[in-house]
Design a protein around this motif. Structure first.
Motif, mmCIF file in Angstrom:
data_model
loop_
_atom_site.group_PDB
_atom_site.id
_atom_site.type_symbol
_atom_site.label_atom_id
_atom_site.label_comp_id
_atom_site.label_asym_id
_atom_site.label_seq_id
_atom_site.Cartn_x
_atom_site.Cartn_y
_atom_site.Cartn_z
ATOM 1 N N THR A 204 -5.653 10.397 6.332
ATOM 2 C CA THR A 204 -5.095 9.147 6.846
ATOM 3 C C THR A 204 -4.906 8.134 5.730
ATOM 4 O O THR A 204 -3.869 7.453 5.656
ATOM 5 C CB THR A 204 -5.998 8.581 7.945
ATOM 6 O OG1 THR A 204 -6.147 9.544 8.991
ATOM 7 C CG2 THR A 204 -5.412 7.297 8.523
ATOM 8 N N ILE A 208 -1.383 6.340 4.644
ATOM 9 C CA ILE A 208 -1.240 4.888 4.573
ATOM 10 C C ILE A 208 -0.824 4.473 3.163
ATOM 11 O O ILE A 208 0.052 3.608 2.988
ATOM 12 C CB ILE A 208 -2.545 4.201 4.990
ATOM 13 C CG1 ILE A 208 -2.776 4.405 6.493
ATOM 14 C CG2 ILE A 208 -2.513 2.708 4.653
ATOM 15 C CD1 ILE A 208 -4.107 3.881 6.997
ATOM 16 N N MET A 248 -1.877 5.830 13.995
ATOM 17 C CA MET A 248 -0.875 6.398 13.104
ATOM 18 C C MET A 248 0.329 6.802 13.938
ATOM 19 O O MET A 248 0.178 7.361 15.041
ATOM 20 C CB MET A 248 -1.424 7.617 12.364
ATOM 21 C CG MET A 248 -2.534 7.333 11.385
ATOM 22 S SD MET A 248 -2.057 6.259 10.008
ATOM 23 C CE MET A 248 -0.701 7.202 9.280
ATOM 24 N N PHE A 258 1.582 2.724 10.595
ATOM 25 C CA PHE A 258 0.137 2.697 10.788
ATOM 26 C C PHE A 258 -0.305 1.310 11.246
ATOM 27 O O PHE A 258 0.382 0.308 11.030
ATOM 28 C CB PHE A 258 -0.593 3.064 9.489
ATOM 29 C CG PHE A 258 -0.503 2.002 8.419
ATOM 30 C CD1 PHE A 258 -1.472 1.014 8.300
ATOM 31 C CD2 PHE A 258 0.575 1.974 7.539
ATOM 32 C CE1 PHE A 258 -1.388 0.029 7.330
ATOM 33 C CE2 PHE A 258 0.674 0.997 6.553
ATOM 34 C CZ PHE A 258 -0.308 0.021 6.449
#
Length: 354
Positions: A204, A208, A248, A258
């Protein structure tokens, strides 16, 4: 002895101690947002981002006691210096000498001016709080009420403006009949909005990071860093996140947006979490008193997701019955309001020519 300004380097242990101790003499414990470990790394040139810039720390002493401090930061090729890690007693003469020294350094280096507050990097801390001094919030700048006056007394003018909005608890009867329909429509178009799993934290962060490269290129004071450096700066979030408040967005499997919110721990966590804090952190994220919405980003080709994110978070806040704060939206930047705002917390960036 009066006032004197001291410029010092990474081996000046006495000045480093004075620099690090000054905030503790300015703030009460409940207000102190200092990350002393990070400041020491900056002063020693050992911070993970130190290779991007050069620094000149300045201390102003009054009768051998440090009363004002700051760091001039210069990036290769920039026309303006950053000035940050600013802390000062309410002493116009001391702050004046500090800013005069910083301006002289910038002028001697052939620069056009100074922008601040910027604590060396966009990725560390920037911006000055100018109202609602009722205590700090996680992820938001905090400083003394008189700081804006000290900057303006020394020729600085407001450049960029930002606001964070406080949102009340969403009432259970405040349904959004269009939300489920819009979400279903987006799914039919190939979109998926999910909360990541804890085990996917590293993945994640990478997604990002890649989105931020696209979104922040024209943002004031933004500087690109590597993915490894980005992970190092924000790995502490792993322990803070309540994943129901992280979203997300994927389009045919590719990350396109996000949203990140964290429980509001006030000033208990400043850039790192110590082992003895973990039980309180776990309890706080399980039943938070409020949330701070750290950031939302959407690929420009998928801007319709902004409204979907806002409604998704509205839905989550209604379930949890927790108030929230929408963090640091740039005024004029098209930020989205999530649910009935009650209070504005305002912040600025300032600049001056030298």
């Amino acid at each position: 002895m009066g006032l004197r300004a001291v410029i010092f380097g990474p081996r000046s242990e006495e000045q480093i101690r004075d620099f690090l101790s000054l905030p503790k003499r300015i703030y009460v414990k409940e207000e102190l947002m200092q990350n002393e470990k990070e400041e020491r790394a900056i002063l020693k040139g050992r911070h993970i981002l130190s290779h991007y810039f050069t620094i000149t720390p300045i201390l102003v002493y009054e009768d051998d006691k440090a009363v004002s401090r700051g760091i001039v930061t210069v990036y290769p090729g920039d026309e303006y210096a950053f000035f940050g890690f600013f802390e000062s007693r309410d002493n116009s003469a001391a702050a004046g000498l500090l800013f005069h020294t910083a301006s002289g350094l910038a002028r001697d280096m052939g620069l056009k001016g100074i922008v601040g507050p910027v604590d060396c990097s966009f990725w560390i801390r920037y911006r000055l709080k100018i109202n609602q001094f009722r205590g700090p919030h996680t992820g938001e700048p905090y400083n003394k009420e008189y700081y804006l006056r000290l900057w303006e007394e020394n020729g600085f003018q407001v450049g960029e403006q930002y606001a964070s909005k406080h949102y009340r608890v969403v009432k259970n009867e405040e349904g959004n009949d269009k939300y489920l329909d819009r979400l279903a429509r987006k799914r039919n178009e190939g979109y998926e909005i999910v909360s990541p799993r804890a085990r996917d934290f590293r993945k994640t962060l990478r997604e990002i990071y890649n989105l931020l490269l696209e979104l922040n290129g024209s943002f004031p004071v933004y500087k690109k860093i590597t993915e490894a450096e980005f992970r190092s700066q924000f790995k502490y979030l792993r322990h803070m996140i309540n994943y129901s408040m992280v979203k997300m967005a994927y389009y045919h499997g590719a990350a396109v947006g996000f949203f990140v919110a964290v429980p509001n721990f006030g000033n208990a966590i400043c850039g790192r979490i110590r082992p003895w804090q973990l039980p309180a952190v776990w309890a706080g994220k399980k039943k938070p008193q409020s949330y701070v919405m750290l950031q939302m980003g959407v690929n420009p080709e998928h801007q319709e997701l902004v409204k979907v994110f806002a409604e998704t978070i509205h839905h989550e806040l209604k379930i949890q019955q927790v108030p929230s704060m929408g963090a640091l939206t740039r005024i004029g930047g098209g930020g989205k309001e999530y649910v009935g705002a009650r209070t504005n917390y305002e912040y600025v960036m300032l600049e001056r020519e030298v």
